[in-house]
Scaffold this motif. Structure first.
Motif, PDB file in Angstrom:
ATOM      1  N   PRO A 185      -3.697 -10.020   6.377  1.00 12.82           N
ATOM      2  CA  PRO A 185      -2.718  -8.936   6.309  1.00 12.82           C
ATOM      3  C   PRO A 185      -2.154  -8.747   4.895  1.00 12.82           C
ATOM      4  O   PRO A 185      -1.896  -9.713   4.178  1.00 12.82           O
ATOM      5  N   THR A 186      -2.009  -7.474   4.522  1.00 14.15           N
ATOM      6  CA  THR A 186      -1.422  -7.082   3.250  1.00 14.15           C
ATOM      7  C   THR A 186      -0.540  -5.859   3.479  1.00 14.15           C
ATOM      8  O   THR A 186      -0.527  -5.278   4.567  1.00 14.15           O
ATOM      9  N   ASP A 187       0.166  -5.443   2.425  1.00 15.84           N
ATOM     10  CA  ASP A 187       1.011  -4.260   2.516  1.00 15.84           C
ATOM     11  C   ASP A 187       0.188  -3.015   2.797  1.00 15.84           C
ATOM     12  O   ASP A 187      -0.928  -2.870   2.312  1.00 15.84           O
ATOM     13  N   ARG A 188       0.761  -2.121   3.579  1.00 20.57           N
ATOM     14  CA  ARG A 188       0.162  -0.834   3.912  1.00 20.57           C
ATOM     15  C   ARG A 188       1.025   0.249   3.283  1.00 20.57           C
ATOM     16  O   ARG A 188       2.249   0.124   3.259  1.00 20.57           O
ATOM     17  N   SER A 189       0.420   1.313   2.792  1.00 19.97           N
ATOM     18  CA  SER A 189       1.173   2.395   2.167  1.00 19.97           C
ATOM     19  C   SER A 189       1.349   3.538   3.167  1.00 19.97           C
ATOM     20  O   SER A 189       0.385   3.899   3.842  1.00 19.97           O
ATOM     21  N   PRO A 190       2.525   4.102   3.359  1.00 18.78           N
ATOM     22  CA  PRO A 190       3.729   3.871   2.579  1.00 18.78           C
ATOM     23  C   PRO A 190       4.559   2.692   3.089  1.00 18.78           C
ATOM     24  O   PRO A 190       5.457   2.224   2.406  1.00 18.78           O
ATOM     25  N   SER A 191       4.262   2.199   4.310  1.00 18.86           N
ATOM     26  CA  SER A 191       5.003   1.052   4.833  1.00 18.86           C
ATOM     27  C   SER A 191       4.170   0.373   5.909  1.00 18.86           C
ATOM     28  O   SER A 191       3.194   0.919   6.399  1.00 18.86           O
ATOM     29  N   GLY A 192       4.560  -0.817   6.251  1.00 19.26           N
ATOM     30  CA  GLY A 192       3.863  -1.567   7.288  1.00 19.26           C
ATOM     31  C   GLY A 192       2.892  -2.571   6.690  1.00 19.26           C
ATOM     32  O   GLY A 192       2.970  -2.925   5.515  1.00 19.26           O
ATOM     33  N   ARG A 193       1.952  -3.000   7.525  1.00 23.54           N
ATOM     34  CA  ARG A 193       0.979  -4.010   7.136  1.00 23.54           C
ATOM     35  C   ARG A 193      -0.397  -3.580   7.630  1.00 23.54           C
ATOM     36  O   ARG A 193      -0.528  -2.799   8.578  1.00 23.54           O
ATOM     37  N   LYS A 194      -1.454  -4.126   7.002  1.00 23.72           N
ATOM     38  CA  LYS A 194      -2.820  -3.760   7.365  1.00 23.72           C
ATOM     39  C   LYS A 194      -3.762  -4.924   7.108  1.00 23.72           C
ATOM     40  O   LYS A 194      -3.437  -5.862   6.382  1.00 23.72           O
ATOM     41  N   VAL A 195      -4.941  -4.831   7.731  1.00 26.45           N
ATOM     42  CA  VAL A 195      -6.066  -5.697   7.409  1.00 26.45           C
ATOM     43  C   VAL A 195      -7.235  -4.782   7.072  1.00 26.45           C
ATOM     44  O   VAL A 195      -7.288  -3.624   7.503  1.00 26.45           O
ATOM     45  N   THR A 196      -8.182  -5.294   6.304  1.00 25.06           N
ATOM     46  CA  THR A 196      -9.368  -4.534   5.939  1.00 25.06           C
ATOM     47  C   THR A 196     -10.594  -5.158   6.599  1.00 25.06           C
ATOM     48  O   THR A 196     -10.805  -6.369   6.501  1.00 25.06           O
ATOM     49  N   VAL A 197     -11.376  -4.319   7.272  1.00 22.67           N
ATOM     50  CA  VAL A 197     -12.668  -4.730   7.804  1.00 22.67           C
ATOM     51  C   VAL A 197     -13.667  -4.499   6.670  1.00 22.67           C
ATOM     52  O   VAL A 197     -13.808  -3.370   6.192  1.00 22.67           O
ATOM     53  N   PHE A 198     -14.314  -5.566   6.226  1.00 16.33           N
ATOM     54  CA  PHE A 198     -15.230  -5.470   5.095  1.00 16.33           C
ATOM     55  C   PHE A 198     -16.443  -4.610   5.444  1.00 16.33           C
ATOM     56  O   PHE A 198     -16.828  -4.488   6.609  1.00 16.33           O
TER      57      PHE A 198
END
Length: 123
Positions: free
Chosen positions: A53-66
């Motif tokens: 998990p990392t910061d999501r823009s403009p707010s929240g959190r996210k993960v990236t599926v490679f």
């Protein structure tokens, strides 16, 4: 939405990071593990990588599926959605639309660019 500490948001996303090990391309949006991996599946890639998990823009959190470059197409139809599952726990963890539908043919391979799955923060 009331305030939620990033740790609270991260706990949900960590399920994807820790247990999301298969991605299927599907002919419609699945709502169960069986739909994602059998009924609606047109192909899959096992052993996927989902980032932390990392910061999501403009707010929240996210993960990236490679990115995926060597998924196996197992049926012929138009792929419109993706699904990330936990194979050992037989759980559908997340599903959503592809950026554009794509006709796929059994026996070929598919690729997907990296994409994010996120939880928005308070407005």
């Amino acid at each position: 939405m009331p305030y939620l500490h990033p740790d609270v948001l991260d706990k949900g996303l960590e399920e994807l990071t820790n247990h999301g090990n298969r991605l299927d391309i599907c002919s419609a949006e699945p709502s169960t593990f069986e739909e994602a991996t059998d009924t609606l599946s047109l192909g899959n890639k096992t052993g996927i990588t989902v980032g932390s998990p990392t910061d999501r823009s403009p707010s929240g959190r996210k993960v990236t599926v490679f990115a995926i470059t060597d998924g196996d197409v197992t049926d012929t139809d138009t792929a419109t959605h993706w699904a990330v599952t936990d194979s050992s726990g037989e759980r559908l963890l997340a599903a959503g639309p592809l950026s554009a539908g794509q006709f796929v043919t059994q026996g070929n391979s598919f690729s997907l660019q990296a994409f994010d799955i996120g939880i928005p923060g308070p407005a």
